[in-house]
Design an enzyme around this catalytic site. Structure first.
Site: not given
Lengths: 141, 102, 130, 102, 141, 130
Positions: C77-78
């Protein structure tokens, strides 16, 4: 792992911008990827077509909508060695825009006494199609 | 008994704007907001459609959104009126209903 | 072949996460390697463990977590996109003085460089979004 | 060295599908997924454009998405090939690159 | 408060569906509002135009995409006294669809020996414009 | 006049929440009454207190919470939409066996009937979305 990857391959990445700024976050978050990608020493270029051309229009003033104006970041791309910004001529024309309406974006050529050279290239749809077809990785935003 | 139609999408990207224009009644108002403001640009492939709509309907553009996209009064089609958020509120209250063409 | 996957939208609102999941499953069944699944933009919302979908609907977060466990997938997940949208792991929550975290099992939070790396290392990068 | 173009938007709603068709090279492939499958419908206002693209490019439709929208093989333009998710994977691996027209 | 509201006013609500099903959740979540609104004894109607007409296409089979097929719910609307589903003819035609491609949706007329009567009315763009202009509340999805 | 507001998209990804916020503020300044702000679809994501936007960016959740406190606004998050997307208050978290909640101050979770009621009671319902 990132270091390994950098040493192994040099790929061409094109970030394809098709959306207007501010109405959605895609333009801003695309630019964040572009900036990060500069650290990986790949061959990076950007394409602006369809409503993406509005991202480069000069004189953006976001004070009234309470959002951050991120357009100055495009002018800094040259410092990250990102110097190839392709803008599709047909997309400009359909929207009543000319190259005069776009920000001036330049890079400094060390090998030519740091002369400022334009990063934006206005290309035809057919030329852009050719450039896209030569990329290793295409990321559309 | 007229309707305020809000359009927040570029006519170059989505059909919502054209669809709104196709469902106007004379005396209705159209307000362009968010990415919809790019549709107000003069000299575009869409300007002709909007100019015809302007003959029977009032056309408004949210100025803060227009400025954010680097445009101002001189960049939009003739007959388009710029409003701020307060003007947006007034348009809502002075029309019978609001239809948001999402 | 080595494939990279990019998911740009959250669960349920757009079909992107569903299609990416079905694609990833099919690629694994065909014997391909999934180098990484990267979640960007609203895609980060796939990684919250707090969803409670209706009982007659699919549970996308759980589907991703289970696929990751079964095939040892790297679900990333960024971090910048996640902070904007309220997806935090315990460390992030502490660092920002938040009283709760919501990251789901099998997901990890990391930087955008992990996406660029996917593009470099994988033979193909496949993008799912709005 | 050809490209697989994926299109997940209806050509009636967004310009993405037309834009994809405008940037094809002969030998490229187009795969319609999600709401993009409605563009494959025969007899529509868009069918002509897609049929011309089919002359120089291969056209694919993701069958599970087509079925979800109540359509099948007999509803789509001639020359469109139905694939499942496994077929989607094969198209990705047999083309040099994938461009998603989001 | 909800009871007060019901007693005070009876308004006409039109739910305007412009998007295809499954690619986004708007069609499904619009239907959830429609079902709830039935409890408020308002005058409820639905419009289907642009890609919204695909919501009513018969034979939807979502097994392959792992999502729930919610189209049968449209057939139940008659039981909630929602009997006015306007479908725009021009939108059908542009998409290569005819009324034959749509689900059969009916309501039972108590005053006519429970005869099943069609809920779908195919109307022209101009007719739909008139109907929309008569509503108190318009919700677009 | 009495106005109802509907917000259909989450913060940051689409401008809808920004525009709704600016509109609501302008309406209050003009002396109108805001009957309710209803958050539906991804709009429920405006109501998580776990967001950490960049320091040079606006904080939309906080802006809504502060506007609600100042003007006693009724900010309602749709329960069904919130469950799908992982927005929970403490009661909902307990009921579904979740170990955390994330609802922000000033927001409450309730049913879709609250949206229909907005349409009935308010003189105008104004919709912001994608």
């Amino acid at each position: 792992m990132a270091d390994d990857a950098q040493q192994q391959v040099k790929k061409s990445f094109m970030y394809v911008n098709r959306k207007a700024p501010y109405g959605t976050i895609y333009a801003l978050e695309a630019l964040e990827v572009v900036l990060i990608s500069a650290a990986f020493e790949q061959d990076v270029s950007l394409a602006f077509l369809d409503d993406g051309v509005f991202q480069l229009v000069k004189g953006q003033n976001t004070a009234g909508i309470g959002m951050k104006n991120f357009s100055p970041t495009f002018k800094a791309l040259g410092d990250y060695e990102i110097r190839q910004l392709y803008v599709e001529r047909e997309s400009l024309e359909e929207r009543g825009l000319t190259s005069e309406d776009l920000m001036e974006i330049t890079w400094e050529d060390e090998e030519d006494d740091y002369a400022k050279k334009p990063s934006i290239r206005i290309v035809s749809r057919m030329e852009l199609t050719e450039v896209m077809a030569q990329q290793d990785v295409l990321l559309n935003f | 008994m007229s309707t305020l139609h809000t359009v927040n999408k570029s006519p170059f990207e989505r059909s919502a704007f054209s669809s709104a224009l196709n469902h106007l009644k004379p005396g209705d108002a159209v307000l362009m907001i968010e990415d919809g403001v790019v549709g107000a640009r003069k000299g575009s492939a869409f300007a002709g459609l909007l100019e015809s709509a302007a003959k029977s309907c009032a056309i408004y553009v949210l100025e803060p959104d227009l400025a954010a996209r680097g445009m101002g009064e001189t960049d939009v089609i003739q007959g388009a009126n710029l409003v701020d958020y307060g003007g947006f509120v007034d348009l809502v209250t002075t029309h019978q209903r609001t239809q948001a063409w999402l | 072949m080595k494939l990279g996957i990019l998911v740009n939208e959250g669960p349920y609102t757009h079909q992107a996460s569903d299609t990416a999941y079905q694609f990833t499953k099919a690629a694994l069944e065909k014997g391909h390697e999934i180098f990484r699944v990267f979640f960007y933009h609203d895609g980060v919302n796939n990684g919250t463990r707090l969803t409670v979908p209706p009982q007659d609907d699919r549970n996308l977060q759980q589907a991703w977590s289970e696929l990751a466990e079964k095939h040892n997938l790297d679900l990333v997940v960024c971090i910048a996109a996640a902070q904007r949208r309220g997806i935090l792991d315990e460390g992030e929550a502490k660092r920002h003085g938040k009283d709760a975290s919501n990251i789901a099992p099998g997901f990890r939070i990391s930087g955008l460089g992990q996406l660029v790396e996917s593009g470099i290392v994988a033979d193909r990068l496949v993008v799912f979004g709005d």
